[in-house]
Motif scaffolding. Structure first.
Motif, mmCIF file in Angstrom:
data_model
loop_
_atom_site.group_PDB
_atom_site.id
_atom_site.type_symbol
_atom_site.label_atom_id
_atom_site.label_comp_id
_atom_site.label_asym_id
_atom_site.label_seq_id
_atom_site.Cartn_x
_atom_site.Cartn_y
_atom_site.Cartn_z
ATOM 1 N N ALA A 182 -13.217 2.155 -3.215
ATOM 2 C CA ALA A 182 -12.864 1.050 -4.119
ATOM 3 C C ALA A 182 -11.369 1.014 -4.385
ATOM 4 O O ALA A 182 -10.748 -0.062 -4.390
ATOM 5 C CB ALA A 182 -13.637 1.180 -5.427
ATOM 6 N N ASN A 183 -10.776 2.175 -4.587
ATOM 7 C CA ASN A 183 -9.332 2.208 -4.845
ATOM 8 C C ASN A 183 -8.544 1.716 -3.642
ATOM 9 O O ASN A 183 -7.541 1.009 -3.798
ATOM 10 C CB ASN A 183 -8.904 3.637 -5.215
ATOM 11 C CG ASN A 183 -9.057 3.919 -6.698
ATOM 12 O OD1 ASN A 183 -8.533 3.202 -7.531
ATOM 13 N ND2 ASN A 183 -9.798 4.967 -7.016
ATOM 14 N N LYS A 184 -8.979 2.079 -2.457
ATOM 15 C CA LYS A 184 -8.266 1.642 -1.265
ATOM 16 C C LYS A 184 -8.393 0.135 -1.063
ATOM 17 O O LYS A 184 -7.445 -0.535 -0.647
ATOM 18 C CB LYS A 184 -8.799 2.381 -0.031
ATOM 19 C CG LYS A 184 -7.984 2.119 1.231
ATOM 20 C CD LYS A 184 -8.389 3.053 2.357
ATOM 21 C CE LYS A 184 -7.522 2.829 3.592
ATOM 22 N NZ LYS A 184 -7.891 3.751 4.694
ATOM 23 N N ILE A 185 -9.561 -0.421 -1.382
ATOM 24 C CA ILE A 185 -9.792 -1.847 -1.201
ATOM 25 C C ILE A 185 -9.017 -2.670 -2.218
ATOM 26 O O ILE A 185 -8.426 -3.705 -1.887
ATOM 27 C CB ILE A 185 -11.295 -2.164 -1.322
ATOM 28 C CG1 ILE A 185 -12.069 -1.523 -0.162
ATOM 29 C CG2 ILE A 185 -11.551 -3.673 -1.335
ATOM 30 C CD1 ILE A 185 -13.573 -1.538 -0.347
ATOM 31 N N TYR A 186 -8.973 -2.210 -3.473
ATOM 32 C CA TYR A 186 -8.473 -3.049 -4.559
ATOM 33 C C TYR A 186 -7.113 -2.629 -5.133
ATOM 34 O O TYR A 186 -6.298 -3.487 -5.453
ATOM 35 C CB TYR A 186 -9.488 -3.077 -5.700
ATOM 36 C CG TYR A 186 -10.792 -3.748 -5.358
ATOM 37 C CD1 TYR A 186 -10.951 -5.122 -5.480
ATOM 38 C CD2 TYR A 186 -11.885 -3.005 -4.902
ATOM 39 C CE1 TYR A 186 -12.149 -5.739 -5.165
ATOM 40 C CE2 TYR A 186 -13.088 -3.615 -4.584
ATOM 41 C CZ TYR A 186 -13.216 -4.986 -4.716
ATOM 42 O OH TYR A 186 -14.403 -5.587 -4.390
ATOM 43 N N TYR A 187 -6.878 -1.332 -5.313
ATOM 44 C CA TYR A 187 -5.785 -0.916 -6.195
ATOM 45 C C TYR A 187 -4.693 -0.073 -5.555
ATOM 46 O O TYR A 187 -3.755 0.323 -6.231
ATOM 47 C CB TYR A 187 -6.366 -0.121 -7.377
ATOM 48 C CG TYR A 187 -7.449 -0.847 -8.125
ATOM 49 C CD1 TYR A 187 -7.245 -2.141 -8.606
ATOM 50 C CD2 TYR A 187 -8.688 -0.245 -8.355
ATOM 51 C CE1 TYR A 187 -8.243 -2.811 -9.294
ATOM 52 C CE2 TYR A 187 -9.686 -0.904 -9.040
ATOM 53 C CZ TYR A 187 -9.465 -2.195 -9.516
ATOM 54 O OH TYR A 187 -10.447 -2.854 -10.188
ATOM 55 N N SER A 188 -4.774 0.214 -4.273
ATOM 56 C CA SER A 188 -3.834 1.165 -3.685
ATOM 57 C C SER A 188 -2.392 0.653 -3.662
ATOM 58 O O SER A 188 -1.462 1.443 -3.476
ATOM 59 C CB SER A 188 -4.275 1.536 -2.261
ATOM 60 O OG SER A 188 -4.308 0.384 -1.432
ATOM 61 N N ASP A 189 -2.177 -0.655 -3.839
ATOM 62 C CA ASP A 189 -0.821 -1.189 -3.847
ATOM 63 C C ASP A 189 -0.225 -1.261 -5.250
ATOM 64 O O ASP A 189 0.925 -1.665 -5.410
ATOM 65 C CB ASP A 189 -0.809 -2.593 -3.222
ATOM 66 C CG ASP A 189 -1.130 -2.555 -1.737
ATOM 67 O OD1 ASP A 189 -0.307 -2.025 -0.976
ATOM 68 O OD2 ASP A 189 -2.215 -3.013 -1.348
ATOM 69 N N LEU A 190 -0.989 -0.863 -6.259
ATOM 70 C CA LEU A 190 -0.494 -0.868 -7.623
ATOM 71 C C LEU A 190 0.030 0.519 -8.007
ATOM 72 O O LEU A 190 -0.382 1.524 -7.425
ATOM 73 C CB LEU A 190 -1.612 -1.253 -8.588
ATOM 74 C CG LEU A 190 -2.189 -2.674 -8.470
ATOM 75 C CD1 LEU A 190 -3.311 -2.855 -9.489
ATOM 76 C CD2 LEU A 190 -1.118 -3.721 -8.661
ATOM 77 N N PRO A 191 0.920 0.603 -8.978
ATOM 78 C CA PRO A 191 1.303 1.917 -9.501
ATOM 79 C C PRO A 191 0.070 2.680 -9.958
ATOM 80 O O PRO A 191 -0.865 2.090 -10.524
ATOM 81 C CB PRO A 191 2.212 1.556 -10.694
ATOM 82 C CG PRO A 191 2.751 0.202 -10.366
ATOM 83 C CD PRO A 191 1.656 -0.501 -9.625
ATOM 84 N N TRP A 192 0.078 3.994 -9.753
ATOM 85 C CA TRP A 192 -1.126 4.787 -9.992
ATOM 86 C C TRP A 192 -1.724 4.596 -11.376
ATOM 87 O O TRP A 192 -2.942 4.388 -11.492
ATOM 88 C CB TRP A 192 -0.846 6.274 -9.758
ATOM 89 C CG TRP A 192 -2.063 7.125 -10.010
ATOM 90 C CD1 TRP A 192 -3.075 7.394 -9.144
ATOM 91 C CD2 TRP A 192 -2.415 7.763 -11.241
ATOM 92 N NE1 TRP A 192 -4.036 8.168 -9.752
ATOM 93 C CE2 TRP A 192 -3.658 8.416 -11.044
ATOM 94 C CE3 TRP A 192 -1.792 7.853 -12.489
ATOM 95 C CZ2 TRP A 192 -4.282 9.141 -12.048
ATOM 96 C CZ3 TRP A 192 -2.417 8.570 -13.496
ATOM 97 C CH2 TRP A 192 -3.653 9.215 -13.263
ATOM 98 N N PRO A 193 -0.952 4.641 -12.478
ATOM 99 C CA PRO A 193 -1.598 4.516 -13.801
ATOM 100 C C PRO A 193 -2.328 3.192 -13.974
ATOM 101 O O PRO A 193 -3.440 3.154 -14.506
ATOM 102 C CB PRO A 193 -0.418 4.631 -14.778
ATOM 103 C CG PRO A 193 0.655 5.312 -14.011
ATOM 104 C CD PRO A 193 0.493 4.834 -12.606
ATOM 105 N N ILE A 194 -1.729 2.101 -13.506
ATOM 106 C CA ILE A 194 -2.356 0.796 -13.658
ATOM 107 C C ILE A 194 -3.596 0.705 -12.779
ATOM 108 O O ILE A 194 -4.652 0.226 -13.212
ATOM 109 C CB ILE A 194 -1.359 -0.325 -13.315
ATOM 110 C CG1 ILE A 194 -0.210 -0.303 -14.309
ATOM 111 C CG2 ILE A 194 -2.044 -1.683 -13.324
ATOM 112 C CD1 ILE A 194 0.865 -1.327 -14.031
ATOM 113 N N GLY A 195 -3.489 1.162 -11.532
ATOM 114 C CA GLY A 195 -4.639 1.138 -10.647
ATOM 115 C C GLY A 195 -5.791 1.959 -11.206
ATOM 116 O O GLY A 195 -6.955 1.536 -11.146
ATOM 117 N N LYS A 196 -5.490 3.123 -11.770
ATOM 118 C CA LYS A 196 -6.532 3.987 -12.323
ATOM 119 C C LYS A 196 -7.204 3.337 -13.521
ATOM 120 O O LYS A 196 -8.435 3.361 -13.656
ATOM 121 C CB LYS A 196 -5.926 5.336 -12.731
ATOM 122 C CG LYS A 196 -6.950 6.355 -13.211
ATOM 123 C CD LYS A 196 -7.915 6.745 -12.100
ATOM 124 C CE LYS A 196 -8.848 7.852 -12.539
ATOM 125 N NZ LYS A 196 -9.806 8.231 -11.471
#
Length: 327
Positions: free
Chosen positions: A126-140
């Motif tokens: 899920a993180n790779k699909i959606y959030y890997s381009d965001l800064p880590w704290p925001i993605g988490k």
């Protein structure tokens, strides 16, 4: 009217989440739309939106005078059909069996893939699909927010987690068995030609096979149906591994702007189109985009602070009020 429809079909742009796992996009909402357009042999440009990973408008199809969003009219495919842009289902959409199978995929198998991505795994896919381009704290933080939302959607709480997991996988098993029986040795599910049913299931199957980890229970259950796996791999080779991202060989990027909604697109163009004067609306969108990450962080922090101990919140867990194939 036919001339207008043909014009729209020649200038479509599909906006999805980014490619990964050897797929043009691994987003469960996006990949079926991509496959649907490929089945229809409609030329389209493919662009990636990396700015709004949690937008429910993505995917969307855009052209000079038309836009179809994921969160309207039952989704992009339904909008394309209803608006007479692309309809592969004219001859089957009134068949009770076809309607029932589509409903089964859009309920039981959709629940299963949501569970695997957000609850039944460590979240790597899920993180790779959606959030890997965001800064880590925001993605988490966005990931944790979505986990909470999916648990609510699926009726999962501490008291119901085990029962709901068993039910989700039991229904997925029944769905795979029914689909395997229906498909047999054919290339498509109905009339030996593609419909939206094929696009929806193929998107699900490819994400299950290629984006979920090898330890995935759902992946294991799909592998128990060899003809479904062969079906998925055959169409992947024909549609996705043919060496071009769309029916238009130069369509890996686009400079068009949607009528509303997310506007910051990110893609990898082979060549830059000529620059043009931005409209006032586009300038406003770009100005607002600068503050997107900050506002998202604040919103998630507020959400988590209000959530405070919601892990123990009871969620209605009946989860059986759609329809039941077990009868």
């Amino acid at each position: 009217m036919d001339e207008v429809i043909q014009k729209e079909r020649q200038h479509l742009t599909l906006v999805t989440r980014k490619p990964c796992f050897s797929l043009p996009t691994a987003c469960p909402s996006c990949l079926p739309v991509y496959i649907y357009l490929k089945f229809a042999n409609v030329p389209f440009d493919l662009c990636y939106n990396l700015t709004y990973p949690d937008s429910d408008q993505i995917p969307y199809v855009d052209s000079d005078t038309y836009v179809a969003y994921n969160n309207e009219k039952g989704g992009v495919i339904e909008s394309l059909k209803e608006d007479n842009i692309v309809n592969l289902d004219l001859e089957v959409q009134s068949l009770p069996e076809w309607v029932s199978i589509v409903a089964m995929i859009n309920s039981w198998l959709l629940d299963a893939i949501l569970y695997e991505l957000w609850v039944g795994s460590d979240g790597t896919s899920a993180n790779k699909i959606y959030y890997s381009d965001l800064p880590w704290p925001i993605g988490k933080l966005l990931y944790l927010k979505q986990v909470y939302n999916v648990k609510q959607l699926l009726g999962i709480s501490k008291d119901t987690a085990e029962r709901r997991e068993e039910e989700i996988y039991r229904r997925a098993t029944i769905a795979y068995q029914a689909l395997s029986t229906k498909l047999g040795e054919e290339s498509f599910f109905f009339d030996n030609r593609p419909t939206s049913l094929d696009a929806i299931f193929l998107g699900h199957a490819l994400i299950t096979l290629y984006a979920l980890p090898e330890t995935s229970m759902l992946r294991g259950k799909l592998l128990e149906q060899p003809n479904l796996v062969l079906y998925a791999d055959k169409h992947k080779a024909e549609l996705l591994d043919s060496g071009s991202s769309s029916s238009d060989p130069s369509s890996s990027s686009s400079s068009s702007i949607p009528k509303r909604g997310p506007s910051n697109w990110s893609s990898k163009p082979k060549s830059q189109p000529p620059k043009r004067e931005r409209t006032e609306e586009e300038k406003n969108f770009r100005r607002k985009a600068k503050y997107f990450l900050v506002t998202q962080l604040v919103a998630v922090l507020v959400f988590l602070s209000l959530l405070g101990g919601s892990d123990d919140t009871e969620v209605d867990a009946d989860g059986d009020d759609d329809f039941d194939y077990d009868n």
